[in-house]
Design a protein around this motif. Structure first.
Motif, PDB file in Angstrom:
ATOM      1  N   ASN A   1       0.830  -1.207   0.000  1.00 47.55           N
ATOM      2  CA  ASN A   1       0.000   0.000   0.000  1.00 47.55           C
ATOM      3  C   ASN A   1       0.865   1.257   0.000  1.00 47.55           C
ATOM      4  O   ASN A   1       0.585   2.221  -0.722  1.00 47.55           O
ATOM      5  CB  ASN A   1      -0.932  -0.010   1.215  1.00 47.55           C
TER       6      ASN A   1
ATOM      7  N   ASN B   1      -4.230 -14.283   0.614  1.00 52.75           N
ATOM      8  CA  ASN B   1      -3.572 -13.477  -0.410  1.00 52.75           C
ATOM      9  C   ASN B   1      -2.069 -13.646  -0.260  1.00 52.75           C
ATOM     10  O   ASN B   1      -1.551 -13.466   0.846  1.00 52.75           O
ATOM     11  CB  ASN B   1      -3.961 -12.007  -0.202  1.00 52.75           C
ATOM     12  N   PRO B   2      -1.336 -14.021  -1.301  1.00 56.64           N
ATOM     13  CA  PRO B   2      -1.766 -14.001  -2.696  1.00 56.64           C
ATOM     14  C   PRO B   2      -1.980 -15.358  -3.356  1.00 56.64           C
ATOM     15  O   PRO B   2      -2.316 -15.406  -4.528  1.00 56.64           O
ATOM     16  CB  PRO B   2      -0.586 -13.315  -3.378  1.00 56.64           C
TER      17      PRO B   2
ATOM     18  N   TYR C   1      -3.403 -14.057 -11.223  1.00 56.75           N
ATOM     19  CA  TYR C   1      -3.214 -12.871 -10.378  1.00 56.75           C
ATOM     20  C   TYR C   1      -3.195 -11.591 -11.200  1.00 56.75           C
ATOM     21  O   TYR C   1      -3.661 -10.550 -10.752  1.00 56.75           O
ATOM     22  CB  TYR C   1      -1.928 -13.003  -9.553  1.00 56.75           C
TER      23      TYR C   1
ATOM     24  N   ALA D   1      -8.971  -6.623 -10.795  1.00 52.47           N
ATOM     25  CA  ALA D   1      -8.666  -6.538  -9.365  1.00 52.47           C
ATOM     26  C   ALA D   1      -9.837  -6.890  -8.448  1.00 52.47           C
ATOM     27  O   ALA D   1      -9.668  -7.679  -7.505  1.00 52.47           O
ATOM     28  CB  ALA D   1      -8.116  -5.156  -9.037  1.00 52.47           C
ATOM     29  N   PRO D   2     -11.052  -6.362  -8.664  1.00 52.01           N
ATOM     30  CA  PRO D   2     -12.142  -6.722  -7.744  1.00 52.01           C
ATOM     31  C   PRO D   2     -12.488  -8.213  -7.791  1.00 52.01           C
ATOM     32  O   PRO D   2     -12.798  -8.809  -6.761  1.00 52.01           O
ATOM     33  CB  PRO D   2     -13.316  -5.865  -8.235  1.00 52.01           C
TER      34      PRO D   2
ATOM     35  N   THR E   1      -9.759 -10.172  -5.915  1.00 52.47           N
ATOM     36  CA  THR E   1      -9.926 -10.078  -4.463  1.00 52.47           C
ATOM     37  C   THR E   1     -11.020 -11.016  -3.971  1.00 52.47           C
ATOM     38  O   THR E   1     -10.836 -11.744  -2.985  1.00 52.47           O
ATOM     39  CB  THR E   1     -10.263  -8.638  -4.061  1.00 52.47           C
ATOM     40  N   SER E   2     -12.145 -11.024  -4.665  1.00 56.42           N
ATOM     41  CA  SER E   2     -13.231 -11.928  -4.297  1.00 56.42           C
ATOM     42  C   SER E   2     -12.799 -13.387  -4.460  1.00 56.42           C
ATOM     43  O   SER E   2     -13.101 -14.237  -3.609  1.00 56.42           O
ATOM     44  CB  SER E   2     -14.461 -11.645  -5.165  1.00 56.42           C
TER      45      SER E   2
ATOM     46  N   LEU F   1      -9.778 -14.723  -4.243  1.00 55.24           N
ATOM     47  CA  LEU F   1      -8.861 -15.142  -3.189  1.00 55.24           C
ATOM     48  C   LEU F   1      -9.618 -15.455  -1.905  1.00 55.24           C
ATOM     49  O   LEU F   1      -9.307 -16.427  -1.207  1.00 55.24           O
ATOM     50  CB  LEU F   1      -7.804 -14.057  -2.947  1.00 55.24           C
ATOM     51  N   ASP F   2     -10.616 -14.638  -1.594  1.00 59.97           N
ATOM     52  CA  ASP F   2     -11.423 -14.890  -0.394  1.00 59.97           C
ATOM     53  C   ASP F   2     -12.220 -16.188  -0.525  1.00 59.97           C
ATOM     54  O   ASP F   2     -12.242 -17.011   0.399  1.00 59.97           O
ATOM     55  CB  ASP F   2     -12.389 -13.724  -0.162  1.00 59.97           C
TER      56      ASP F   2
ATOM     57  N   THR G   1     -19.475 -10.628  -7.755  1.00 65.66           N
ATOM     58  CA  THR G   1     -18.502  -9.557  -7.962  1.00 65.66           C
ATOM     59  C   THR G   1     -18.234  -9.353  -9.447  1.00 65.66           C
ATOM     60  O   THR G   1     -18.136  -8.216  -9.928  1.00 65.66           O
ATOM     61  CB  THR G   1     -17.184  -9.878  -7.241  1.00 65.66           C
TER      62      THR G   1
END
Length: 414
Positions: free
Chosen positions: A68, A188-189, A371, A376-377, A380-381, A383-384, A406
């Motif tokens: 970040n 992640n990741p 990856y 990106a969204p 992220t979903s 990976l969860d 998503t």
């Protein structure tokens, strides 16, 4: 982006925005010192000695350990006169975002020359192409392989598998011997790894359709893939997805026998004292579906980019062009222990020389790893949801429905 190289204590320096900005704007540095900001923990100082000897340009690296903070600095520096001459980034939507704002220097001329000279393939060029032009250049392009523990294979009399069925037979023998056949990890990741392998190995066009929004995660074909994953999980083929012990330590301790990763992972195995050709080898990951005419190989690439408004723009482009060349790629492969993307360069190990030659066979086709390929969204979903599936295995549909919700939202806006 490569996340797998662990940040060794003292090896990576967490640099504050102010410190790096001040460094980038300093007039005390030599004009041949290229300000370089990176989120990688690789030894760029060592490589800098090679470029100093070859083209009289040194890297002056500043390392970020926090993603970040790194991304915040890069985006902020572009809007000042403190932009570095070179920085590491990612292909896919992350690069497209910077290009759309006119923040990254074009590298089309560099790519045209490299392709014409036979230093890199058109398929890699495609990963750096946005609206018909190229941006950034690769530090490395890593093919995915299956790493295997030669010691365990030898002790159990196992042959390197060349088909999926043969690999499953090997897995059964390993389970009986009390060794986890395959490493996998939640969170992640790395939660995407086995979904990527199983989907592309079943139908690479299905994989490409999923990441482009032309197929749905709830399609029957995807459910079938997830059920293969579930079956493997129920047979005890995987290591604990919640383990905090790194994969390289698990294979060193002979707790796990096979790990799928890019060719960059060789240097990670080096950190725990495992030697190429003696302790570990590699082989192509077989197709799940034997009727698929091609054998897909995931690739990932680590770009280096030049800010459009950097005071060191031309020096950054000069370094980028050199880094793609034969001498630089041979030196980088030797330092990192990986497979150079430049076919005119020499691979550092016999294992990678052999796999590099193998992958020139037309039966292999290359696809961008999940990856980078997934928006990106959706990533992220994914990976969860994949983590949930690994830690609480069962009916895959609820997990796939979560990802698709998503995806529906994302593709409705794009």
């Amino acid at each position: 982006m490569k996340f797998s190289r662990r940040m060794a204590a003292g090896a990576a320096v967490l640099v504050t925005v102010a410190a790096v900005a001040g460094c980038a704007g300093s007039t005390s540095a030599s004009s041949s010192d290229l300000q370089f900001v990176t989120d990688k923990s690789w030894d760029f100082e060592k490589f800098s000695a090679v470029s100093k000897d070859d083209i009289d340009v040194s890297l002056d690296p500043a390392y970020y350990a926090d993603q970040n903070a790194f991304q915040a600095f890069i985006k902020q520096s572009f809007r000042s006169n403190k932009a570095p001459g070179l920085f590491t980034w990612h292909t896919g939507s992350s690069l497209e975002d910077l290009v759309s704002e006119g923040l990254v220097a074009e590298t089309t001329d560099i790519w045209e020359k490299a392709v014409a000279d036979g230093d890199i393939s058109e398929s890699v060029k495609d990963l750096y192409t946005i609206d018909g032009k190229q941006y950034c250049t690769p530090i490395s392009v890593d093919d995915w392989v299956m790493y295997y523990d030669k010691r365990t294979f030898s002790e159990l009399g196992l042959e390197v598998p060349t088909t999926w069925d043969a690999m499953m037979t090997v897995a059964d023998t390993l389970v009986d011997a009390g060794v986890a056949p395959f490493w996998n990890s939640g969170g992640n990741p790395w939660a995407f790894v086995w979904f990527q392998i199983l989907t592309a190995g079943t139908d690479v066009e299905l994989y490409n359709d999923l990441v482009s929004g032309e197929a749905k995660f709830t399609d029957p074909e995807v459910v079938d893939v997830m059920n293969v994953w579930l079956d493997m999980k129920e047979k005890g083929y995987f290591s604990d997805p919640g383990s905090k012990t790194p994969g390289e330590t698990q294979i060193k301790d002979q707790e796990v026998a096979m790990i799928p990763f890019g060719t960059w992972y060789a240097s990670t195995l080096d950190t725990v004292g495992l030697e190429s050709g003696t302790d570990w080898g590699v082989f192509p990951i077989p197709n799940v579906n034997p009727e698929q005419e091609v054998t897909p190989v995931a690739i990932e690439t680590a770009p280096a980019c030049v800010p459009e408004k950097s005071a060191q723009r031309e020096l950054g482009l000069e370094y980028s062009e050199w880094w793609m060349g034969t001498d630089a790629q041979t030196a980088w492969s030797e330092q990192q222990g990986n497979l150079p993307f430049n076919p005119n360069a020499t691979a550092s190990t016999e294992e990678f020389q052999k796999i590099g030659e193998e992958y020139t066979d037309p039966k292999y086709t290359f696809y961008l790893r999940y990856y980078e390929a997934a928006p990106a969204p959706i990533l992220t979903s994914s990976l969860d949801q994949f983590t949930g599936f690994m830690t609480n295995p069962g009916d895959p549909m609820p997990f796939l429905e979560g990802i698709q919700a998503t995806a529906d939202e994302y593709w409705s806006e794009h």
